[in-house]
Design a protein around this motif. Structure first.
Motif, PDB file in Angstrom:
ATOM      1  N   ALA A 147      25.110 102.173  31.034  1.00 24.28           N
ATOM      2  CA  ALA A 147      26.555 102.481  31.084  1.00 24.28           C
ATOM      3  C   ALA A 147      26.700 103.936  30.747  1.00 24.28           C
ATOM      4  N   ARG A 148      26.307 104.116  29.520  1.00 20.16           N
ATOM      5  CA  ARG A 148      26.512 105.370  28.718  1.00 20.16           C
ATOM      6  C   ARG A 148      26.022 106.765  29.675  1.00 20.16           C
ATOM      7  N   THR A 149      24.688 106.374  30.204  1.00 20.43           N
ATOM      8  CA  THR A 149      24.193 107.423  30.974  1.00 20.43           C
ATOM      9  C   THR A 149      24.848 107.722  32.246  1.00 20.43           C
ATOM     10  N   CYS A 150      25.268 106.581  32.993  1.00 27.23           N
ATOM     11  CA  CYS A 150      25.892 106.480  34.264  1.00 27.23           C
ATOM     12  C   CYS A 150      27.151 107.372  34.032  1.00 27.23           C
ATOM     13  N   LEU A 151      27.843 107.288  32.823  1.00 25.79           N
ATOM     14  CA  LEU A 151      29.222 107.914  32.745  1.00 25.79           C
ATOM     15  C   LEU A 151      29.352 109.422  32.742  1.00 25.79           C
ATOM     16  N   LYS A 152      27.913 109.849  32.330  1.00 28.04           N
ATOM     17  CA  LYS A 152      27.969 111.212  32.698  1.00 28.04           C
ATOM     18  C   LYS A 152      28.217 111.783  34.073  1.00 28.04           C
ATOM     19  N   GLY A 153      27.756 111.349  34.994  1.00 29.69           N
ATOM     20  CA  GLY A 153      27.975 111.461  36.278  1.00 29.69           C
ATOM     21  C   GLY A 153      29.553 110.981  36.907  1.00 29.69           C
ATOM     22  N   MET A 154      29.771 109.873  36.429  1.00 31.29           N
ATOM     23  CA  MET A 154      31.304 109.353  36.686  1.00 31.29           C
ATOM     24  C   MET A 154      32.306 110.133  36.043  1.00 31.29           C
ATOM     25  N   LEU A 155      32.274 110.345  34.889  1.00 29.02           N
ATOM     26  CA  LEU A 155      33.274 111.344  34.379  1.00 29.02           C
ATOM     27  C   LEU A 155      33.382 112.898  34.672  1.00 29.02           C
ATOM     28  N   ALA A 156      32.287 113.241  35.358  1.00 34.77           N
ATOM     29  CA  ALA A 156      32.393 114.680  36.127  1.00 34.77           C
ATOM     30  C   ALA A 156      33.251 114.488  37.128  1.00 34.77           C
ATOM     31  N   GLU A 157      33.108 113.387  38.008  1.00 37.36           N
ATOM     32  CA  GLU A 157      33.837 113.233  39.501  1.00 37.36           C
ATOM     33  C   GLU A 157      35.059 112.638  39.070  1.00 37.36           C
ATOM     34  N   ARG A 158      35.324 111.994  37.865  1.00 37.91           N
ATOM     35  CA  ARG A 158      36.550 111.288  37.829  1.00 37.91           C
ATOM     36  C   ARG A 158      37.021 110.297  38.508  1.00 37.91           C
ATOM     37  N   ARG A 159      35.752 109.382  38.759  1.00 33.86           N
ATOM     38  CA  ARG A 159      35.801 108.155  39.464  1.00 33.86           C
ATOM     39  C   ARG A 159      34.493 107.478  39.274  1.00 33.86           C
ATOM     40  N   GLY A 160      34.622 106.182  39.417  1.00 31.96           N
ATOM     41  CA  GLY A 160      33.569 105.419  39.291  1.00 31.96           C
ATOM     42  C   GLY A 160      33.867 103.828  39.055  1.00 31.96           C
ATOM     43  N   SER A 161      32.682 102.965  39.231  1.00 34.95           N
ATOM     44  CA  SER A 161      33.076 101.536  39.004  1.00 34.95           C
ATOM     45  C   SER A 161      31.726 101.002  38.236  1.00 34.95           C
ATOM     46  N   ILE A 162      32.027 100.210  37.201  1.00 37.91           N
ATOM     47  CA  ILE A 162      30.929  99.490  36.517  1.00 37.91           C
ATOM     48  C   ILE A 162      31.282  98.104  36.436  1.00 37.91           C
ATOM     49  N   ILE A 163      30.099  97.256  36.812  1.00 39.55           N
ATOM     50  CA  ILE A 163      30.193  95.708  36.621  1.00 39.55           C
ATOM     51  C   ILE A 163      29.116  95.367  35.937  1.00 39.55           C
ATOM     52  N   ASN A 164      29.477  94.578  34.815  1.00 42.78           N
ATOM     53  CA  ASN A 164      28.710  93.896  33.978  1.00 42.78           C
ATOM     54  C   ASN A 164      28.329  92.486  34.365  1.00 42.78           C
ATOM     55  N   ILE A 165      27.312  92.009  34.753  1.00 43.94           N
ATOM     56  CA  ILE A 165      26.858  90.698  35.082  1.00 43.94           C
ATOM     57  C   ILE A 165      26.864  89.809  33.782  1.00 43.94           C
ATOM     58  N   SER A 166      27.819  88.966  33.559  1.00 47.79           N
ATOM     59  CA  SER A 166      27.651  88.190  32.249  1.00 47.79           C
ATOM     60  C   SER A 166      27.448  86.686  32.856  1.00 47.79           C
ATOM     61  N   SER A 167      27.960  85.818  32.195  1.00 47.10           N
ATOM     62  CA  SER A 167      27.648  84.438  32.457  1.00 47.10           C
ATOM     63  C   SER A 167      28.851  83.325  31.986  1.00 47.10           C
ATOM     64  N   VAL A 168      28.809  82.236  32.389  1.00 48.90           N
ATOM     65  CA  VAL A 168      29.786  81.293  32.171  1.00 48.90           C
ATOM     66  C   VAL A 168      29.759  81.109  30.819  1.00 48.90           C
ATOM     67  N   ASN A 169      28.329  81.106  30.146  1.00 49.17           N
ATOM     68  CA  ASN A 169      28.122  80.779  29.004  1.00 49.17           C
ATOM     69  C   ASN A 169      28.717  81.801  27.922  1.00 49.17           C
ATOM     70  N   ALA A 170      29.279  82.838  28.166  1.00 49.35           N
ATOM     71  CA  ALA A 170      30.159  83.582  27.360  1.00 49.35           C
ATOM     72  C   ALA A 170      31.623  83.111  27.421  1.00 49.35           C
ATOM     73  N   LEU A 171      32.011  82.137  28.177  1.00 47.17           N
ATOM     74  CA  LEU A 171      33.237  81.431  28.159  1.00 47.17           C
ATOM     75  C   LEU A 171      33.367  80.012  27.408  1.00 47.17           C
ATOM     76  N   ARG A 172      32.131  79.482  27.490  1.00 47.72           N
ATOM     77  CA  ARG A 172      32.215  78.264  27.063  1.00 47.72           C
ATOM     78  C   ARG A 172      30.786  78.134  26.211  1.00 47.72           C
ATOM     79  N   GLY A 173      30.936  77.275  25.257  1.00 49.14           N
ATOM     80  CA  GLY A 173      29.908  77.089  24.314  1.00 49.14           C
ATOM     81  C   GLY A 173      29.010  76.018  24.648  1.00 49.14           C
ATOM     82  N   HIS A 174      27.604  76.227  24.646  1.00 51.68           N
ATOM     83  CA  HIS A 174      26.779  74.953  25.213  1.00 51.68           C
ATOM     84  C   HIS A 174      25.427  75.011  24.297  1.00 51.68           C
ATOM     85  N   LYS A 175      25.180  73.895  23.959  1.00 51.31           N
ATOM     86  CA  LYS A 175      23.973  73.706  22.876  1.00 51.31           C
ATOM     87  C   LYS A 175      22.736  74.197  23.338  1.00 51.31           C
ATOM     88  N   GLY A 176      22.194  74.990  22.293  1.00 51.79           N
ATOM     89  CA  GLY A 176      20.912  75.596  22.927  1.00 51.79           C
ATOM     90  C   GLY A 176      21.004  77.165  23.390  1.00 51.79           C
TER      91      GLY A 176
END
Length: 244
Positions: free
Chosen positions: A121-150
């Motif tokens: 993300a830090r690297t890609c922002l060099k190009g995005m900031l120069a153009e003053r536009r862009g989109s970043i999507i981070n693929i997380s998980s439902v496990n970030a929202l609810r706790g599960h054993k293991g």
């Protein structure tokens, strides 16, 4: 080469969800750059169809090689003169009780699931900031929202992506860049191939929509987030209501 087409970087694009995201962006007419540890028939086919790399660029990189990830991003920027979107998809699952998990596996998960996403993300922002536009999507998980054993370590890495999403959205929003996250639940893929019929039935019973999501559901969500500038700093759970 300078291009007027949108340039999209997708990490971990050789198989599974990453492969589906790469194909969707190519079908939409975008230029796509991706990396994975090794090539496969999918990557080979795309490279053979575009030997000059006019619309597809791939490099063999291990996502834990942070210098390699950084160099990949800079190579894409130098090649196409712009980066319009990033989908941080590369990651590794880690399952097991915390007390029984090796420090090596913990370090692997932290590096691939979190550090590499930050570096890219830090690297890609060099190009995005120069153009003053862009989109970043981070693929997380439902496990970030609810706790599960293991899943303590895995959940920690995916939850950290949500913090990154919110803070970075606030940081770069004034420059016209959106940052969002997708939190997939259990979806039909090789990641759930090890589940028994009983385990699958239990998950489906706990899901309000009474079905697992598909890879296409997640691809459709990514497509939507890439199409709008009105949504940023948000996490969209694509889980059939599992996290309700």
């Amino acid at each position: 080469m300078r291009t007027d087409k949108r340039v999209v970087i997708i990490s971990g694009g050789s198989r599974g969800l990453g492969q589906a995201l790469v194909q969707d962006r190519l079908d939409a007419g975008d230029i796509v750059a991706t990396f994975s540890r090794s090539s496969n028939s999918f990557i080979d086919q795309l490279r053979s169809a575009d030997p000059e790399g006019a619309r597809f660029h791939w490099e063999a990189i291990d996502g834990t090689d942070l210098d390699g990830v950084r160099t990949f991003g800079m190579n894409v920027l130098r090649r196409y003169k712009r980066i319009d979107a990033l989908i941080n998809n590369a990651g590794v699952g880690l399952e097991g009780l915390l007390t029984m998990t090796s420090e090596r596996d913990i370090h692997l998960a932290l590096t691939l699931n979190l550090e590499s996403a930050i570096v890219l993300a830090r690297t890609c922002l060099k190009g995005m900031l120069a153009e003053r536009r862009g989109s970043i999507i981070n693929i997380s998980s439902v496990n970030a929202l609810r706790g599960h054993k293991g899943l303590a370590v895995y959940s920690a890495t995916k939850a950290a992506l949500l913090g990154l999403t919110r803070s970075l959205a606030s940081e770069v929003g004034p420059q016209g860049i959106t940052v969002n996250a997708i939190a997939p639940g259990f979806f039909e893929s090789e990641m759930v191939g090890h589940l028994t019929d009983a385990q699958r039935a239990r998950i489906i019973r706990r899901t309000p929509m009474r079905a697992m999501c598909t890879t296409q559901d997640i691809v459709d969500t990514a497509r939507f987030l890439l199409s709008t500038r009105a949504i940023t700093g948000q996490t969209l759970a694509v889980d059939g209501g599992f996290s309700c």
